[in-house]
Design a protein around this motif. Structure first.
Motif, PDB file in Angstrom:
ATOM      1  N   TYR A  97     -30.877 -21.246  23.620  1.00  0.00           N
ATOM      2  CA  TYR A  97     -29.868 -22.124  23.000  1.00  0.00           C
ATOM      3  C   TYR A  97     -30.459 -23.045  21.925  1.00  0.00           C
ATOM      4  O   TYR A  97     -29.748 -23.604  21.111  1.00  0.00           O
ATOM      5  CB  TYR A  97     -29.113 -22.949  24.053  1.00  0.00           C
ATOM      6  N   ASP A  98     -31.787 -23.218  21.927  1.00  0.00           N
ATOM      7  CA  ASP A  98     -32.364 -24.065  20.876  1.00  0.00           C
ATOM      8  C   ASP A  98     -32.896 -23.240  19.695  1.00  0.00           C
ATOM      9  O   ASP A  98     -33.580 -23.752  18.816  1.00  0.00           O
ATOM     10  CB  ASP A  98     -33.467 -24.979  21.423  1.00  0.00           C
ATOM     11  N   HIS A  99     -32.556 -21.930  19.665  1.00  0.00           N
ATOM     12  CA  HIS A  99     -32.879 -21.068  18.528  1.00  0.00           C
ATOM     13  C   HIS A  99     -31.680 -20.982  17.578  1.00  0.00           C
ATOM     14  O   HIS A  99     -30.578 -21.401  17.919  1.00  0.00           O
ATOM     15  CB  HIS A  99     -33.232 -19.654  19.006  1.00  0.00           C
ATOM     16  N   THR A 100     -31.928 -20.387  16.415  1.00  0.00           N
ATOM     17  CA  THR A 100     -30.832 -20.110  15.476  1.00  0.00           C
ATOM     18  C   THR A 100     -30.665 -18.597  15.354  1.00  0.00           C
ATOM     19  O   THR A 100     -31.615 -17.836  15.607  1.00  0.00           O
ATOM     20  CB  THR A 100     -31.121 -20.700  14.084  1.00  0.00           C
ATOM     21  N   PHE A 101     -29.469 -18.161  14.970  1.00  0.00           N
ATOM     22  CA  PHE A 101     -29.249 -16.724  14.805  1.00  0.00           C
ATOM     23  C   PHE A 101     -28.260 -16.480  13.667  1.00  0.00           C
ATOM     24  O   PHE A 101     -27.588 -17.395  13.179  1.00  0.00           O
ATOM     25  CB  PHE A 101     -28.763 -16.091  16.114  1.00  0.00           C
ATOM     26  N   ALA A 102     -28.222 -15.228  13.223  1.00  0.00           N
ATOM     27  CA  ALA A 102     -27.273 -14.806  12.178  1.00  0.00           C
ATOM     28  C   ALA A 102     -26.845 -13.380  12.492  1.00  0.00           C
ATOM     29  O   ALA A 102     -27.602 -12.612  13.101  1.00  0.00           O
ATOM     30  CB  ALA A 102     -27.915 -14.882  10.802  1.00  0.00           C
ATOM     31  N   ILE A 103     -25.641 -13.033  12.086  1.00  0.00           N
ATOM     32  CA  ILE A 103     -25.090 -11.692  12.328  1.00  0.00           C
ATOM     33  C   ILE A 103     -24.824 -11.013  10.991  1.00  0.00           C
ATOM     34  O   ILE A 103     -24.193 -11.586  10.108  1.00  0.00           O
ATOM     35  CB  ILE A 103     -23.748 -11.748  13.092  1.00  0.00           C
ATOM     36  N   ASP A 104     -25.302  -9.772  10.847  1.00  0.00           N
ATOM     37  CA  ASP A 104     -24.908  -8.905   9.728  1.00  0.00           C
ATOM     38  C   ASP A 104     -24.066  -7.780  10.316  1.00  0.00           C
ATOM     39  O   ASP A 104     -24.461  -7.195  11.332  1.00  0.00           O
ATOM     40  CB  ASP A 104     -26.130  -8.288   9.040  1.00  0.00           C
ATOM     41  N   ALA A 105     -22.947  -7.481   9.698  1.00  0.00           N
ATOM     42  CA  ALA A 105     -22.094  -6.404  10.209  1.00  0.00           C
ATOM     43  C   ALA A 105     -21.784  -5.396   9.112  1.00  0.00           C
ATOM     44  O   ALA A 105     -21.550  -5.765   7.958  1.00  0.00           O
ATOM     45  CB  ALA A 105     -20.794  -6.979  10.764  1.00  0.00           C
ATOM     46  N   THR A 106     -21.826  -4.123   9.477  1.00  0.00           N
ATOM     47  CA  THR A 106     -21.363  -3.059   8.579  1.00  0.00           C
ATOM     48  C   THR A 106     -20.349  -2.229   9.359  1.00  0.00           C
ATOM     49  O   THR A 106     -20.583  -1.882  10.520  1.00  0.00           O
ATOM     50  CB  THR A 106     -22.519  -2.155   8.098  1.00  0.00           C
ATOM     51  N   VAL A 107     -19.244  -1.929   8.705  1.00  0.00           N
ATOM     52  CA  VAL A 107     -18.114  -1.284   9.388  1.00  0.00           C
ATOM     53  C   VAL A 107     -17.640  -0.080   8.587  1.00  0.00           C
ATOM     54  O   VAL A 107     -17.433  -0.165   7.374  1.00  0.00           O
ATOM     55  CB  VAL A 107     -16.944  -2.286   9.559  1.00  0.00           C
ATOM     56  N   SER A 108     -17.507   1.060   9.258  1.00  0.00           N
ATOM     57  CA  SER A 108     -16.918   2.251   8.659  1.00  0.00           C
ATOM     58  C   SER A 108     -15.966   2.840   9.704  1.00  0.00           C
ATOM     59  O   SER A 108     -16.335   3.696  10.505  1.00  0.00           O
ATOM     60  CB  SER A 108     -18.010   3.254   8.289  1.00  0.00           C
ATOM     61  N   SER A 109     -14.740   2.305   9.731  1.00  0.00           N
ATOM     62  CA  SER A 109     -13.823   2.622  10.823  1.00  0.00           C
ATOM     63  C   SER A 109     -12.387   2.352  10.416  1.00  0.00           C
ATOM     64  O   SER A 109     -12.113   1.401   9.677  1.00  0.00           O
ATOM     65  CB  SER A 109     -14.181   1.756  12.034  1.00  0.00           C
ATOM     66  N   ASP A 110     -11.467   3.189  10.920  1.00  0.00           N
ATOM     67  CA  ASP A 110     -10.033   2.933  10.706  1.00  0.00           C
ATOM     68  C   ASP A 110      -9.544   1.794  11.594  1.00  0.00           C
ATOM     69  O   ASP A 110      -8.561   1.126  11.285  1.00  0.00           O
ATOM     70  CB  ASP A 110      -9.212   4.203  11.024  1.00  0.00           C
ATOM     71  N   LEU A 111     -10.244   1.550  12.706  1.00  0.00           N
ATOM     72  CA  LEU A 111      -9.834   0.499  13.647  1.00  0.00           C
ATOM     73  C   LEU A 111     -10.161  -0.895  13.117  1.00  0.00           C
ATOM     74  O   LEU A 111      -9.447  -1.852  13.374  1.00  0.00           O
ATOM     75  CB  LEU A 111     -10.556   0.683  14.993  1.00  0.00           C
ATOM     76  N   PHE A 112     -11.267  -0.994  12.398  1.00  0.00           N
ATOM     77  CA  PHE A 112     -11.743  -2.301  11.920  1.00  0.00           C
ATOM     78  C   PHE A 112     -11.968  -2.195  10.418  1.00  0.00           C
ATOM     79  O   PHE A 112     -12.566  -1.243   9.951  1.00  0.00           O
ATOM     80  CB  PHE A 112     -13.061  -2.683  12.598  1.00  0.00           C
ATOM     81  N   ASN A 113     -11.498  -3.177   9.684  1.00  0.00           N
ATOM     82  CA  ASN A 113     -11.647  -3.075   8.234  1.00  0.00           C
ATOM     83  C   ASN A 113     -12.256  -4.312   7.593  1.00  0.00           C
ATOM     84  O   ASN A 113     -12.254  -4.441   6.381  1.00  0.00           O
ATOM     85  CB  ASN A 113     -10.294  -2.744   7.574  1.00  0.00           C
ATOM     86  N   HIS A 114     -12.783  -5.220   8.409  1.00  0.00           N
ATOM     87  CA  HIS A 114     -13.331  -6.445   7.829  1.00  0.00           C
ATOM     88  C   HIS A 114     -14.647  -6.799   8.514  1.00  0.00           C
ATOM     89  O   HIS A 114     -14.662  -7.289   9.641  1.00  0.00           O
ATOM     90  CB  HIS A 114     -12.322  -7.588   7.981  1.00  0.00           C
ATOM     91  N   SER A 115     -15.762  -6.517   7.823  1.00  0.00           N
ATOM     92  CA  SER A 115     -17.075  -6.727   8.441  1.00  0.00           C
ATOM     93  C   SER A 115     -17.343  -8.201   8.748  1.00  0.00           C
ATOM     94  O   SER A 115     -17.987  -8.523   9.750  1.00  0.00           O
ATOM     95  CB  SER A 115     -18.185  -6.164   7.541  1.00  0.00           C
ATOM     96  N   LEU A 116     -16.830  -9.109   7.915  1.00  0.00           N
ATOM     97  CA  LEU A 116     -17.047 -10.538   8.169  1.00  0.00           C
ATOM     98  C   LEU A 116     -16.367 -10.983   9.460  1.00  0.00           C
ATOM     99  O   LEU A 116     -16.900 -11.814  10.204  1.00  0.00           O
ATOM    100  CB  LEU A 116     -16.530 -11.384   6.999  1.00  0.00           C
ATOM    101  N   TYR A 117     -15.187 -10.419   9.732  1.00  0.00           N
ATOM    102  CA  TYR A 117     -14.471 -10.773  10.962  1.00  0.00           C
ATOM    103  C   TYR A 117     -15.209 -10.226  12.192  1.00  0.00           C
ATOM    104  O   TYR A 117     -15.302 -10.897  13.226  1.00  0.00           O
ATOM    105  CB  TYR A 117     -13.038 -10.251  10.917  1.00  0.00           C
ATOM    106  N   ILE A 118     -15.772  -9.014  12.037  1.00  0.00           N
ATOM    107  CA  ILE A 118     -16.573  -8.424  13.125  1.00  0.00           C
ATOM    108  C   ILE A 118     -17.797  -9.299  13.406  1.00  0.00           C
ATOM    109  O   ILE A 118     -18.151  -9.569  14.565  1.00  0.00           O
ATOM    110  CB  ILE A 118     -16.999  -6.982  12.767  1.00  0.00           C
ATOM    111  N   ALA A 119     -18.438  -9.789  12.350  1.00  0.00           N
ATOM    112  CA  ALA A 119     -19.597 -10.679  12.516  1.00  0.00           C
ATOM    113  C   ALA A 119     -19.188 -11.967  13.218  1.00  0.00           C
ATOM    114  O   ALA A 119     -19.898 -12.473  14.095  1.00  0.00           O
ATOM    115  CB  ALA A 119     -20.213 -10.987  11.151  1.00  0.00           C
ATOM    116  N   LEU A 120     -18.018 -12.482  12.862  1.00  0.00           N
ATOM    117  CA  LEU A 120     -17.511 -13.730  13.461  1.00  0.00           C
ATOM    118  C   LEU A 120     -17.213 -13.551  14.951  1.00  0.00           C
ATOM    119  O   LEU A 120     -17.567 -14.406  15.774  1.00  0.00           O
ATOM    120  CB  LEU A 120     -16.250 -14.179  12.716  1.00  0.00           C
ATOM    121  N   LYS A 121     -16.571 -12.427  15.326  1.00  0.00           N
ATOM    122  CA  LYS A 121     -16.266 -12.162  16.744  1.00  0.00           C
ATOM    123  C   LYS A 121     -17.553 -12.017  17.561  1.00  0.00           C
ATOM    124  O   LYS A 121     -17.646 -12.491  18.699  1.00  0.00           O
ATOM    125  CB  LYS A 121     -15.424 -10.879  16.894  1.00  0.00           C
TER     126      LYS A 121
END
Length: 385
Positions: free
Chosen positions: A90-114
């Protein structure tokens, strides 16, 4: 018991075979080519070596979990159930990169946020505290890749893209990516077998990568850090041994590398970057207009360059490319000349027939890497020998 695990090296379009060969030559196991990626197996030390030595890789990812996803909530639930204490506190930092190629999901930033929400909520529930997000310099960079309904969660062992070699402090108006430069050189068959020239060198990327290939210097030896150095299982002694071992495999280069540009500011930048890369003994940088130049010897010359496209530099493309062809024909016999361009129309004005055309991308621009063989004497004479 084997300590090997599966990893994924990401690359640029058209470099998959180059990267596959690089990995096999380094000693990777179960190497399999994909689209803009190559999967392989190795241990922790090999992961360090891959980051240090690979010329055509952009990232080295270590997959830690794969599962099928049906919705954003399903993704959240499955990420939440993972044991993140293994990788993060919990005292570390992190970041998410997302790449999406799917009919179900179309927004990589939203996937990173979830994904970020699931990890933060899990820590909050377990520890009443959560790690912070740091997009620039996180302690842990996590990669989420969704292909159709298959999701793979990986740890990013590289951090900043591996094209950021660490030798470039000054860039030109239209700099070429270091991985693209290295890939072009490898596609051209360059391994240090002759004199080399970049007649439009800009900030010096192509000549620097050419010298590193010729001398077998690890691609990322000048880089300040890799993401794996912040991991809990990081072994400094092991990494030091791998660096030492890689440097022992360097070799001498007995030809000359010429880097020239007609613009004084570009020459100054190239000179600085060559010095930063500790390659001043191998690369001669000079201010000269290619169209006013002639070849310095009758020996074989390899030329690889990145002429202006007209995208960011205002030039008369037809006239400029015609001059390239004329200069090669009149002053550069016994030369294999390769250059990349996104201006398909301009190729017609070179006045020479390319013997090879390879599709690549320079950033988002679809481009061609072209080879022109300029013979010593006529082509007919060559074949009548």
């Amino acid at each position: 018991m084997s300590n090997n695990y599966k990893m994924l090296a990401k690359t640029m379009f058209g470099f998959e075979e180059l990267l596959e060969k690089e990995l096999k030559d380094l000693g990777a196991l179960n190497v399999e080519k994909g689209v803009r990626s190559v999967s392989f197996e190795g241990d922790r030390g090999f992961m360090y070596k891959a980051n240090l030595c690979l010329r055509t890789a952009i990232k080295i990812l270590k997959p830690i979990q794969s599962f099928r996803v049906r919705s954003e909530q399903d993704l959240y639930d499955k990420v939440y159930r993972m044991d993140w204490n293994k990788y993060l506190s919990y005292d570390h930092t992190f970041a998410i990169d997302a790449t999406v190629s799917s009919d179900l999901f179309n927004h990589s930033l939203y996937i990173a946020l979830k994904t970020k929400d699931a990890i933060a909520d899990k820590f909050r529930e377990q520890h009443n505290r959560r790690p912070s997000v740091d997009l620039k310099y996180p302690d842990l960079r996590i990669n989420v890749h969704i292909q159709k309904n298959e999701c793979t969660i990986s740890l990013d062992s590289s951090g900043q893209s591996l094209h950021q070699r660490g030798y470039k402090t000054a860039t030109n108006i239209a700099p070429i990516n270091e991985v693209l430069a290295a890939g072009m050189l490898l596609l051209s068959g360059w391994h240090g077998q002759s004199d080399f020239m970049d007649p439009m060198c800009g900030s010096g990327t192509i000549p620097i990568e050419a010298a590193m290939i010729a001398c077998n210097i690890p691609a990322n030896i000048n880089r300040r850090e890799f993401a794996f150095e912040k991991w809990g299982d990081y072994d400094q002694d092991l990494f030091d041994r791998i660096v030492d071992s890689s440097l022992k495999k360097t070799k001498d280069f007995h030809y000359k590398i010429y880097a020239m540009d007609k613009v004084g500011s570009a020459v100054r930048k190239a000179t600085d970057n060559v010095r930063n890369a500790n390659l001043s003994d191998y690369i001669q940088v000079e201010q000269k207009d290619f169209f006013q130049s002639t070849k310095v010897s009758d020996d074989k010359l390899q030329m690889v360059f990145n002429p202006p496209y007209g995208e960011r530099l205002a030039i008369n493309m037809e006239e400029f490319y015609a001059k390239i062809g004329d200069t090669l024909k009149q002053h550069y016999s016994n030369t294999d000349a390769w250059f990349i361009t996104s201006s398909m129309e301009s190729i017609k004005h070179v006045g020479l027939r390319p013997s090879r055309k390879i599709k690549l991308f320079n950033g988002k621009l679809e481009s061609r890497l072209l080879k022109y063989e300029i013979y010593a004497g006529s082509k007919k004479a060559k074949y009548n020998k």
